[in-house]
Design a protein around this motif. Structure first.
Motif, PDB file in Angstrom:
ATOM      1  N   UNK A  46      86.803  20.205  64.574  1.00  0.00           N
ATOM      2  CA  UNK A  46      85.669  20.825  64.087  1.00  0.00           C
ATOM      3  C   UNK A  46      85.533  21.411  62.999  1.00  0.00           C
ATOM      4  N   UNK A  47      86.664  21.840  62.488  1.00  0.00           N
ATOM      5  CA  UNK A  47      86.673  22.601  60.912  1.00  0.00           C
ATOM      6  C   UNK A  47      86.395  21.249  59.829  1.00  0.00           C
ATOM      7  N   UNK A  48      87.337  20.324  60.196  1.00  0.00           N
ATOM      8  CA  UNK A  48      87.271  19.033  59.044  1.00  0.00           C
ATOM      9  C   UNK A  48      85.811  18.407  59.251  1.00  0.00           C
ATOM     10  N   UNK A  49      85.385  18.240  60.791  1.00  0.00           N
ATOM     11  CA  UNK A  49      84.182  17.381  61.037  1.00  0.00           C
ATOM     12  C   UNK A  49      82.985  18.067  60.436  1.00  0.00           C
ATOM     13  N   UNK A  50      82.947  19.404  60.448  1.00  0.00           N
ATOM     14  CA  UNK A  50      81.610  20.117  60.243  1.00  0.00           C
ATOM     15  C   UNK A  50      81.472  20.663  58.724  1.00  0.00           C
ATOM     16  N   UNK A  51      82.486  20.280  57.925  1.00  0.00           N
ATOM     17  CA  UNK A  51      82.521  21.088  56.450  1.00  0.00           C
ATOM     18  C   UNK A  51      81.236  20.630  55.669  1.00  0.00           C
ATOM     19  N   UNK A  99      84.282  25.374  64.151  1.00  0.00           N
ATOM     20  CA  UNK A  99      82.903  25.227  63.616  1.00  0.00           C
ATOM     21  C   UNK A  99      82.468  26.051  62.725  1.00  0.00           C
ATOM     22  N   UNK A 100      82.746  27.395  63.265  1.00  0.00           N
ATOM     23  CA  UNK A 100      82.366  28.517  62.365  1.00  0.00           C
ATOM     24  C   UNK A 100      83.171  28.542  61.064  1.00  0.00           C
ATOM     25  N   UNK A 101      84.616  27.978  60.858  1.00  0.00           N
ATOM     26  CA  UNK A 101      85.127  28.071  59.645  1.00  0.00           C
ATOM     27  C   UNK A 101      84.576  26.906  58.909  1.00  0.00           C
ATOM     28  N   UNK A 102      84.258  26.053  59.277  1.00  0.00           N
ATOM     29  CA  UNK A 102      83.422  24.850  58.671  1.00  0.00           C
ATOM     30  C   UNK A 102      82.180  25.448  57.830  1.00  0.00           C
ATOM     31  N   UNK A 378      91.585  18.687  54.780  1.00  0.00           N
ATOM     32  CA  UNK A 378      91.791  18.574  56.429  1.00  0.00           C
ATOM     33  C   UNK A 378      92.063  17.201  56.795  1.00  0.00           C
ATOM     34  N   UNK A 379      91.592  16.335  56.056  1.00  0.00           N
ATOM     35  CA  UNK A 379      92.066  14.814  56.503  1.00  0.00           C
ATOM     36  C   UNK A 379      93.655  14.560  55.897  1.00  0.00           C
TER      37      UNK A 379
END
Length: 427
Positions: A46-51, A99-102, A378-379
């Motif tokens: 979620x971090x990488x996906x929502x940045x 998600x929040x971190x992103x 992140x990737x």
């Protein structure tokens, strides 16, 4: 600056803080075999996906407002994780945290660069930011190991709950609201969802080495490109992607994290092959976290005198040296610890230089640039970790270890040979 860098530190540390405590977490919630992959990757997914969506949300709603909202969401996810009694609740809490971190990270970096008054102050701010992020990734292993030895893994998340409240107060008190106009364009939800799906599938597919998931990531990426080009408000504006410094910074960020992902391999090697405890394995990586700070301080001085591409190349060369030397005798703890300090110095240099490159763009698209750089980082972590673990399983840990060193050398050579380009004009 301290408040914004702490947001970066806490959010990035969230990726690795469960690595050494994961077995205990899974036992505590009676997880089924195979549940480890989703618990381990939920946050990063979620971090990488929502940045990128987080970057656009900050442009649309206001960066300070998005940071405060994300801290509330992060606290909710932290509370859910701390009180989890099942795998489902544990995973949901970690995903909400990610998600929040992103949402928080691109906005925090955008505000950090906005408050810098000149090139020298901006270099120091970027150095502090990069040091926070680079140290956080390695510190997650250490914090997890210390907490595992001291008590329950739940203490990590109760502590993060307190930290979230303190950071919210600090942001309200010290971080000024933006003066520039907000972006009134729509959020392009279709493009955001497709890009998020592509990154999430890539992160999970790399973590569990799932060919179908990786294939799905490619399909989602192709659909995203088609949809984004047709949109009036693209998630990745073509004029931003054409910025040479952004491309170089994002590419360098990928290789920084992909090569230092060897820390996960080293942690597993120490515990499984050498029989070290989680605490002892974490202590071996402590010099990496500590050395990032002087490395970043040196980089802050270098990038105002020398091209950032060269500074990034120096850092990657040090990473390669620090990773390669322990292969002479990986059972020697002193040699390994000293080499991790060299890796930390290199990571500090390379992180500051690549972040400076990626964000040295006009002020308008700076949050988007920050999102791109953080997404590639992140990737890099996900793909680097997966590739090294897959090679280690197929051959030996030491061969995978060597591959990380070779990759760092190759990236250093490429960056070092690039002709420097001019910085963005002052806004």
């Amino acid at each position: 600056m301290v408040a914004l860098c702490l947001i970066q530190f806490v959010d990035v540390m969230g990726v690795t803080v469960v690595v050494t405590t994961l077995p205990a977490m899974l036992r505590d919630v009676d997880a089924a075999p195979g549940d480890d992959a989703i618990v381990a990757t939920g946050y990063a997914m979620f971090f990488g996906g929502l940045l990128m969506f987080g970057a656009r949300l900050g442009d649309r709603l206001g960066h300070r407002r998005c940071i405060l909202g994300s801290l509330v969401a992060f606290a909710a996810g932290t509370l859910l994780t701390a009180t989890a009694g099942s795998t489902l609740t544990l995973t949901a809490g970690r995903c909400l945290q990610g998600a929040a971190a992103a949402v928080a990270v691109p906005s925090a970096l955008r505000l950090l660069t906005a408050v810098a008054r000149d090139e020298r102050q901006r270099a120091r701010a970027v150095a502090a930011w990069s040091a926070a992020g680079a140290a956080a990734g390695a510190s997650g292993f250490v914090v997890g190991g210390l907490v595992s030895a001291a008590g329950s893994w739940r203490l990590i998340f109760w502590g993060l709950l307190v930290v979230s409240a303190v950071l919210a107060v600090a942001v309200v008190r010290f971080v000024p609201a933006e003066r520039s106009a907000r972006d009134g364009r729509p959020l392009n939800l279709t493009g955001s969802l497709l890009l998020t799906a592509a990154v999430m599938l890539a992160v999970v597919g790399a973590a569990v080495t799932g060919p179908l998931l990786l294939g799905g990531a490619v399909c989602a990426a192709v659909l995203f490109v088609v949809a984004d080009r047709r949109s009036a408000a693209p998630v990745l504006p073509p004029d931003v992607l054409r910025l040479t410094r952004l491309r170089r910074g994002a590419g360098g960020a990928f290789f920084n994290t992909a090569t230092t992902a060897v820390a996960t391999l080293i942690t597993i090697y120490l515990q499984t092959d050498l029989g070290r405890t989680p605490l002892a394995a974490a202590a071996t990586l402590l010099p990496l976290s500590v050395a990032v700070i002087p490395g970043s301080a040196v980089a802050a001085r270098l990038i105002v005198r020398r091209p950032a591409e060269r500074v990034a190349a120096y850092g990657l060369a040090l990473i390669a040296l620090g990773v390669a030397v322990p292969l002479l005798d990986p059972r020697q703890p002193i040699l390994l610890a000293a080499s991790m300090a060299v890796v930390g110095l290199g990571l500090g240099l390379a992180s500051v230089a690549t972040t400076s490159l990626a964000t040295d763009v006009p002020e308008g698209p700076r949050a988007t640039a920050a999102g791109i750089a953080n997404t590639t980082a992140q990737l890099g972590t996900a793909i680097g970790t997966a590739a090294l673990l897959l090679l280690a399983d197929a051959t030996t840990s030491l061969l995978a270890w060597g591959l990380a060193a070779v990759t760092a050398v190759a990236a250093a050579v490429v960056l070092g040979r690039l002709r420097p380009v001019g910085a963005a004009p002052a806004s």
